[in-house]
Design an enzyme around this catalytic site. Sequence first.
Site, PDB file in Angstrom:
ATOM      1  N   ALA A  55       0.854  -1.194   0.000  1.00  0.00           N
ATOM      2  CA  ALA A  55       0.000   0.000   0.000  1.00  0.00           C
ATOM      3  C   ALA A  55       0.884   1.237   0.000  1.00  0.00           C
ATOM      4  O   ALA A  55       2.090   1.151   0.200  1.00  0.00           O
ATOM      5  CB  ALA A  55      -0.895   0.009   1.234  1.00  0.00           C
ATOM      6  N   LYS A  56       0.304   2.373  -0.220  1.00  0.00           N
ATOM      7  CA  LYS A  56       1.019   3.645  -0.074  1.00  0.00           C
ATOM      8  C   LYS A  56      -0.012   4.743   0.084  1.00  0.00           C
ATOM      9  O   LYS A  56      -1.139   4.617  -0.371  1.00  0.00           O
ATOM     10  CB  LYS A  56       1.878   3.924  -1.315  1.00  0.00           C
ATOM     11  CG  LYS A  56       3.064   4.820  -1.034  1.00  0.00           C
ATOM     12  CD  LYS A  56       4.203   4.044  -0.400  1.00  0.00           C
ATOM     13  CE  LYS A  56       5.386   4.922  -0.095  1.00  0.00           C
ATOM     14  NZ  LYS A  56       6.572   4.135   0.284  1.00  0.00           N
ATOM     15  N   GLY A  57       0.400   5.824   0.742  1.00  0.00           N
ATOM     16  CA  GLY A  57      -0.486   6.969   0.899  1.00  0.00           C
ATOM     17  C   GLY A  57       0.255   8.248   0.595  1.00  0.00           C
ATOM     18  O   GLY A  57       1.485   8.293   0.654  1.00  0.00           O
TER      19      GLY A  57
END
Length: 418
Positions: free
Chosen positions: A106-108
């Site tokens: 994931a990444k934000g």
Amino acid sequence: MAVGGINPWEVALKQFHDAAEIMGLDDDLRRVLSTCKRELTVNFPVKMDDGRIEVFSGHRVQHNIARGPAKGGIRYAPDVTLDEVKALAMWMTWKTAVVGIPYGGAKGGVVCNPKKMSLGELERLTRRYATEISVIIGPEKDIPAPDVNTNPQVMAWIMDTISMHQGYSIPGVVTGKPLNIGGSQGRFEATSRGVLYTTMEAMARRGIPVKGAKVSIQGYGNAGSIAARLFSEQGAIIVSVSDSQGSIINSKGLDIAEVNKVKAETKTVVNYKDADRTKDTKAPLTVPCDVLIPAALENQITAENADHVKAKIVAEAANGPTTPEADKILHDKNILLIPDILANAGGVTVSYFEWVQDIYSFFWDETRVNQELERIMKRAFQQVFAIVDQKGVTPRMAAYILAIDRVAQATNTRGIYP
Ligand code: NAD
């Protein structure tokens, strides 16, 4: 950050399809693995110090969760894009798979300029962003961590926000936290330790003793400066380092304690006296050395300078420091490259240890953290290079093959729902 106008999502897709082609991955799996599972975009208001209300945009993307909860950092930068966050999420899926820890990717990111915001504004932005993405994050779902322009304090605010919503403390919702609220020993230097352990395996493969080996490092932030210290503790000679102001070079070796002092006092390494100095921030890439560690930005070793790289081993502490054209040139020069998804996976590995410790509420000492990290990094190195030897592919391709195969197998074993 689309450096040099390159769309990172297109790069990530191309890397995936290149590896999938060599693996003979079937079209169904290609469709599944080349798609991000969840892409959440949030737009939210924040009260600024002068009373104005500013609306910010952010993203949280989960690429794949076949092997476990999603895992990946949150970055704050003015030029964050959804495509960049998607690419970084996909790379996290491969990074966690290559070291064999039970996570997806994931990444934000939040579009903002943290350098122009007060601490209060940053805290309000962080708490509101955490609230907006709280629908998809959690210790069993998706566990953020620090990335560009975020730090342990930002993680503490996220942990506190999610805990306030629930009415009890949930330390396992983020990693990279301060020690006093459930952070892990050894997390701060984990990325550089992972670089050290994988590089020592590479040096053994090439018959280069660590003691007396010449090491050159581009970038002197968290990853680069700690790598310099760890390698010099092993008896290596650090011949060149650089930061955004320039480079210092001394083929007889830099005194790392003194470089650290100069950097702390003057904010740059270039004021170190006992070395040749240049404004060229890329100088460490081409000095004579055994090991080169790019630890600054993406796209630094390019078709223009790759032929001048004199190292025998390149260990990618930075993400994406080598362009595809340069990759080929380094390979043709018989330089052993430890790809980013392997070399710098020590950070996410100790993040995994932090999450495990938070869930068990039982904390390890630093010796245990470092031993477990060493075991995982060396195992991953040997597994990647077994594929290099079997298939005759580059180490980067081998790391992708190992990672994609693990995610593909998990997907097949679970089956497609419903
Ligand atoms: P950082 O911000 O602490 O340090 C970056 C360093 O690079 C600074 O010393 C800066 O002065 C220098 N720099 C900037 N532009 C430069 C240029 N043009 N030439 C030479 N030096 C330049 O960042 P970091 O956490 O050390 O991360 C560095 C790289 O490592 C990034 O690619 C990051 O994604 C990667 N990485 C870091 C971690 C981690 O745990 N810190 C984990 C995985 C990957």
